[in-house]
Design a protein around this motif. Structure first.
Motif, PDB file in Angstrom:
ATOM      1  N   LEU A 111      45.073  18.294  -4.670  1.00  0.00           N
ATOM      2  CA  LEU A 111      45.507  18.952  -5.896  1.00  0.00           C
ATOM      3  C   LEU A 111      46.401  20.272  -5.485  1.00  0.00           C
ATOM      4  CD1 LEU A 111      42.996  17.848  -8.683  1.00  0.00           C
ATOM      5  CD2 LEU A 111      45.469  16.918  -8.228  1.00  0.00           C
ATOM      6  N   ALA A 112      45.613  20.973  -4.867  1.00  0.00           N
ATOM      7  CA  ALA A 112      46.307  22.591  -4.504  1.00  0.00           C
ATOM      8  C   ALA A 112      47.486  22.072  -3.825  1.00  0.00           C
ATOM      9  CB  ALA A 112      45.283  23.195  -3.756  1.00  0.00           C
ATOM     10  N   ARG A 113      47.620  21.306  -2.965  1.00  0.00           N
ATOM     11  CA  ARG A 113      48.668  20.997  -1.948  1.00  0.00           C
ATOM     12  C   ARG A 113      49.923  20.451  -3.011  1.00  0.00           C
ATOM     13  NH1 ARG A 113      44.988  19.372   1.882  1.00  0.00           N
ATOM     14  NH2 ARG A 113      45.158  17.135   1.302  1.00  0.00           N
ATOM     15  N   LEU A 114      49.529  19.919  -4.174  1.00  0.00           N
ATOM     16  CA  LEU A 114      50.335  19.345  -5.029  1.00  0.00           C
ATOM     17  C   LEU A 114      51.013  20.442  -6.076  1.00  0.00           C
ATOM     18  CD1 LEU A 114      48.888  15.943  -5.836  1.00  0.00           C
ATOM     19  CD2 LEU A 114      51.040  16.212  -4.765  1.00  0.00           C
ATOM     20  N   GLY A 115      50.415  21.607  -5.895  1.00  0.00           N
ATOM     21  CA  GLY A 115      50.857  22.851  -6.729  1.00  0.00           C
ATOM     22  C   GLY A 115      49.971  22.838  -7.962  1.00  0.00           C
ATOM     23  N   MET A 116      48.806  22.323  -7.849  1.00  0.00           N
ATOM     24  CA  MET A 116      47.578  22.306  -9.133  1.00  0.00           C
ATOM     25  C   MET A 116      46.428  22.670  -8.623  1.00  0.00           C
ATOM     26  SD  MET A 116      48.765  18.650 -11.228  1.00  0.00           S
ATOM     27  CE  MET A 116      48.908  17.957  -9.583  1.00  0.00           C
ATOM     28  N   ARG A 139      38.328  17.147 -15.771  1.00  0.00           N
ATOM     29  CA  ARG A 139      38.165  18.252 -17.033  1.00  0.00           C
ATOM     30  C   ARG A 139      38.604  19.746 -16.406  1.00  0.00           C
ATOM     31  NH1 ARG A 139      32.007  17.256 -18.569  1.00  0.00           N
ATOM     32  NH2 ARG A 139      32.751  19.296 -19.758  1.00  0.00           N
ATOM     33  N   ALA A 140      38.517  19.988 -15.029  1.00  0.00           N
ATOM     34  CA  ALA A 140      39.129  21.031 -14.670  1.00  0.00           C
ATOM     35  C   ALA A 140      40.535  21.149 -14.478  1.00  0.00           C
ATOM     36  CB  ALA A 140      38.649  21.276 -13.277  1.00  0.00           C
ATOM     37  N   MET A 141      41.282  19.999 -14.411  1.00  0.00           N
ATOM     38  CA  MET A 141      42.886  19.932 -14.666  1.00  0.00           C
ATOM     39  C   MET A 141      43.069  20.115 -16.059  1.00  0.00           C
ATOM     40  SD  MET A 141      43.592  16.608 -11.937  1.00  0.00           S
ATOM     41  CE  MET A 141      45.258  16.846 -12.350  1.00  0.00           C
ATOM     42  N   LEU A 142      42.336  19.498 -17.014  1.00  0.00           N
ATOM     43  CA  LEU A 142      42.911  19.723 -18.533  1.00  0.00           C
ATOM     44  C   LEU A 142      42.791  21.120 -18.766  1.00  0.00           C
ATOM     45  CD1 LEU A 142      43.420  18.125 -20.964  1.00  0.00           C
ATOM     46  CD2 LEU A 142      41.238  17.976 -21.368  1.00  0.00           C
ATOM     47  N   GLU A 143      41.647  21.846 -18.527  1.00  0.00           N
ATOM     48  CA  GLU A 143      41.429  23.150 -18.637  1.00  0.00           C
ATOM     49  C   GLU A 143      42.718  24.079 -18.346  1.00  0.00           C
ATOM     50  OE1 GLU A 143      36.593  23.775 -18.684  1.00  0.00           O
ATOM     51  OE2 GLU A 143      37.796  24.747 -17.011  1.00  0.00           O
ATOM     52  N   ARG A 144      43.225  23.894 -17.013  1.00  0.00           N
ATOM     53  CA  ARG A 144      44.190  24.654 -16.596  1.00  0.00           C
ATOM     54  C   ARG A 144      45.595  24.254 -17.142  1.00  0.00           C
ATOM     55  NH1 ARG A 144      43.839  27.249 -11.763  1.00  0.00           N
ATOM     56  NH2 ARG A 144      45.660  27.850 -12.494  1.00  0.00           N
ATOM     57  N   GLY A 145      45.641  23.171 -17.799  1.00  0.00           N
ATOM     58  CA  GLY A 145      47.018  22.781 -18.639  1.00  0.00           C
ATOM     59  C   GLY A 145      47.588  22.011 -17.556  1.00  0.00           C
ATOM     60  N   TYR A 146      47.270  21.351 -16.477  1.00  0.00           N
ATOM     61  CA  TYR A 146      48.086  20.358 -15.842  1.00  0.00           C
ATOM     62  C   TYR A 146      48.314  19.105 -16.320  1.00  0.00           C
ATOM     63  CZ  TYR A 146      47.018  24.064 -12.049  1.00  0.00           C
ATOM     64  OH  TYR A 146      46.841  25.094 -11.394  1.00  0.00           O
ATOM     65  N   VAL A 147      47.320  18.623 -17.008  1.00  0.00           N
ATOM     66  CA  VAL A 147      47.406  17.394 -17.749  1.00  0.00           C
ATOM     67  C   VAL A 147      47.053  17.552 -19.148  1.00  0.00           C
ATOM     68  CG1 VAL A 147      47.033  16.090 -15.841  1.00  0.00           C
ATOM     69  CG2 VAL A 147      45.076  16.990 -17.106  1.00  0.00           C
ATOM     70  N   PHE A 154      43.802  10.910 -14.448  1.00  0.00           N
ATOM     71  CA  PHE A 154      43.518   9.612 -13.761  1.00  0.00           C
ATOM     72  C   PHE A 154      44.954   8.805 -13.478  1.00  0.00           C
ATOM     73  CE2 PHE A 154      39.247  10.503 -14.567  1.00  0.00           C
ATOM     74  CZ  PHE A 154      38.587   9.907 -13.645  1.00  0.00           C
ATOM     75  N   ASP A 155      45.711   8.593 -14.494  1.00  0.00           N
ATOM     76  CA  ASP A 155      46.947   7.713 -14.470  1.00  0.00           C
ATOM     77  C   ASP A 155      47.893   8.339 -13.574  1.00  0.00           C
ATOM     78  OD1 ASP A 155      45.601   5.986 -16.259  1.00  0.00           O
ATOM     79  OD2 ASP A 155      46.844   7.132 -17.979  1.00  0.00           O
ATOM     80  N   LEU A 156      47.790   9.745 -13.369  1.00  0.00           N
ATOM     81  CA  LEU A 156      48.989  10.304 -12.653  1.00  0.00           C
ATOM     82  C   LEU A 156      48.627  10.868 -11.469  1.00  0.00           C
ATOM     83  CD1 LEU A 156      50.980  12.227 -15.430  1.00  0.00           C
ATOM     84  CD2 LEU A 156      51.311   9.841 -14.346  1.00  0.00           C
ATOM     85  N   TYR A 157      47.388  11.200 -11.200  1.00  0.00           N
ATOM     86  CA  TYR A 157      46.938  12.066 -10.142  1.00  0.00           C
ATOM     87  C   TYR A 157      45.845  11.220  -9.349  1.00  0.00           C
ATOM     88  CZ  TYR A 157      50.256  15.456 -12.106  1.00  0.00           C
ATOM     89  OH  TYR A 157      51.328  15.758 -12.589  1.00  0.00           O
ATOM     90  N   ILE A 158      44.604  11.313 -10.012  1.00  0.00           N
ATOM     91  CA  ILE A 158      43.200  10.928  -9.222  1.00  0.00           C
ATOM     92  C   ILE A 158      42.974   9.627  -9.221  1.00  0.00           C
ATOM     93  CG2 ILE A 158      42.596  13.567  -9.339  1.00  0.00           C
ATOM     94  CD1 ILE A 158      40.558  12.916 -11.601  1.00  0.00           C
ATOM     95  N   GLY A 159      43.547   8.804 -10.321  1.00  0.00           N
ATOM     96  CA  GLY A 159      43.136   7.396 -10.082  1.00  0.00           C
ATOM     97  C   GLY A 159      43.732   6.618  -8.683  1.00  0.00           C
ATOM     98  N   SER A 160      43.085   5.345  -8.719  1.00  0.00           N
ATOM     99  CA  SER A 160      43.472   4.653  -7.474  1.00  0.00           C
ATOM    100  C   SER A 160      45.121   4.669  -7.410  1.00  0.00           C
ATOM    101  CB  SER A 160      42.954   3.466  -7.516  1.00  0.00           C
ATOM    102  OG  SER A 160      43.286   2.459  -6.390  1.00  0.00           O
ATOM    103  N   GLY A 162      46.853   7.202  -6.758  1.00  0.00           N
ATOM    104  CA  GLY A 162      47.452   8.730  -7.145  1.00  0.00           C
ATOM    105  C   GLY A 162      47.568   9.460  -5.952  1.00  0.00           C
ATOM    106  N   PRO A 163      48.472  10.448  -6.050  1.00  0.00           N
ATOM    107  CA  PRO A 163      48.527  11.467  -4.888  1.00  0.00           C
ATOM    108  C   PRO A 163      47.607  12.060  -4.559  1.00  0.00           C
ATOM    109  CG  PRO A 163      49.811  12.163  -6.933  1.00  0.00           C
ATOM    110  CD  PRO A 163      49.252  10.948  -7.409  1.00  0.00           C
TER     111      PRO A 163
END
Length: 286
Positions: A111-116, A139-147, A154-160, A162-163
Motif C-alpha cells: 500500500l505504501a508503494r501505491l501511495g497509501m 480499517r487503517a485505510m479507512l481511517e486515513r481516508g484512502y477508501v 477489499f474490492d479495490l486493493y486488498i481483496g484477491s 488487488g494490487p
C-alpha cells in the motif's frame, strides 16, 4: 430466550470488532440460546466468552475457524468443542497467526508503494492481539481516508487479485480437519455454497457438519445444501459470520441453527484417546 444458535461468531481475539464479553451481552439481548466463538486461527476468545456467559443461560461453544486452500479455492473449516490443551492445536494455530502477521505487513508495504502509507503500529493497535488480518488493514485505510468503506478496501486493493493483495500459505482442508479431530473437536464446512463440490471428499476425511444457514443464502440454496448434508449424514448448522458493524455489516443472529444442532455436534465429538500403558500397568507418556 429462544432456542436458536449462532454458530459462527468472531471477536477481537481475531478480526472481530467486539470483545468476547460484548458478544455475549449482545447474544443475551437477542435472546439466543447459544453462540460459537470461531475466531480465525485462534482459540483465545473462548475462555473469556465462557466466563462472561457463566450463570446466564447462554451456552458458549468453544470453537475456531481455519482457512485452508483446495483446488476449488479457499475453504474455511470450523472446529467446535475443540480442546487445545495437550493436542498441539494452539501451537499450530500460533504458527498460522505468525503467517497472517507477515502477510499483513507485506500488504502494508505494498500500500505504501501505491501511495497509501499506513502505520504498521496503527494496524497492530486496531488488531489489539496476536491475530492480524486484512480487516485490520482495511480499517487503517479507512481511517486515513484512502477508501470510503471496508468493502471498498477489499474490492479495490486488498481483496484477491488487488494490487496490494498478498496470498498466504494455507493448510489443506484435510490438515485442518485432522487438527480439529486431534483436539477432540468436530469439523464443519463454513459458508459452503461456492465449494460444495468438495463435501464428498471431506466427509470421508471426518467432516461432520455443513453450514447450510448463512447470510445471503436464498431458500433454494439452503434447500440445496440441506440435501447435500442429508446425503452425507452431516449435521446442518448455521451462523452469521459476525465480525462487527465496522468490519462486515452483518448482524449477530442474522443466520442461526436450532439448538438441536449444538447437541448433535456434541454427540459427534471424537472419543478421548486412551492413555498408553507402561509395562508395569501404569499410565505411560504418549
Amino acid at each position: 430466550m429462544n432456542q436458536r444458535a449462532d454458530l459462527h461468531v468472531h471477536t477481537t481475539a481475531s478480526d472481530g470488532q467486539c470483545t468476547p464479553e460484548e458478544v455475549v451481552e449482545m447474544a443475551r439481548a437477542l435472546g439466543l440460546r447459544a453462540i460459537a466463538i470461531t475466531d480465525h486461527e485462534t482459540t483465545l476468545g473462548n475462555s473469556p466468552a465462557r466466563r462472561a456467559a457463566r450463570g446466564t443461560g447462554l451456552f458458549v461453544v468453544p470453537g475456531v475457524e481455519i482457512s485452508t486452500e483446495s483446488a476449488l479455492g479457499e475453504v474455511h473449516i470450523l472446529g467446535y468443542f475443540v480442546q487445545p490443551q495437550g493436542s498441539g492445536l494452539e501451537q499450530k494455530l500460533r504458527a498460522m497467526r505468525q503467517g497472517r502477521l507477515a502477510r499483513a505487513r507485506k500488504m502494508v508495504d505494498r500500500l505504501a508503494r501505491l501511495g497509501m502509507p499506513i502505520a504498521w503500529e496503527r494496524v497492530r493497535e486496531i488488531a489489539a492481539g496476536e491475530s492480524v488480518g486484512r480487516p485490520h488493514v482495511a480499517r487503517a485505510m479507512l481511517e486515513r481516508g484512502y477508501v470510503s468503506s471496508i468493502d471498498e478496501a477489499f474490492d479495490l486493493y486488498i481483496g484477491s487479485g488487488g494490487p496490494a493483495y498478498v496470498p498466504r500459505r494455507h493448510v489443506s482442508p484435510a490438515e485442518a480437519i485432522a487438527m480439529i479431530m486431534e483436539a477432540r473437536g468436530v469439523a464443519v464446512l463454513a459458508h459452503p455454497l461456492r465449494v460444495a463440490g468438495i463435501v464428498p471428499e471431506l466427509a470421508k476425511l471426518g467432516l461432520q457438519g455443513l453450514e447450510t444457514s448463512y447470510p445471503g443464502y436464498s431458500p433454494d440454496e439452503v434447500a440445496y445444501l440441506s440435501s447435500i448434508a442429508r446425503q452425507h449424514g452431516l449435521v446442518e448448522t448455521g451462523g452469521s459470520d459476525f465480525h462487527g458493524p465496522e468490519v462486515i455489516s452483518v448482524e449477530l443472529g442474522a443466520a442461526t441453527a436450532p439448538f438441536e444442532a449444538v447437541t448433535a455436534l456434541m454427540g459427534r465429538r471424537p472419543a478421548a484417546q486412551p492413555q498408553r500403558q507402561t509395562r508395569a500397568g501404569g499410565p505411560g507418556v504418549a
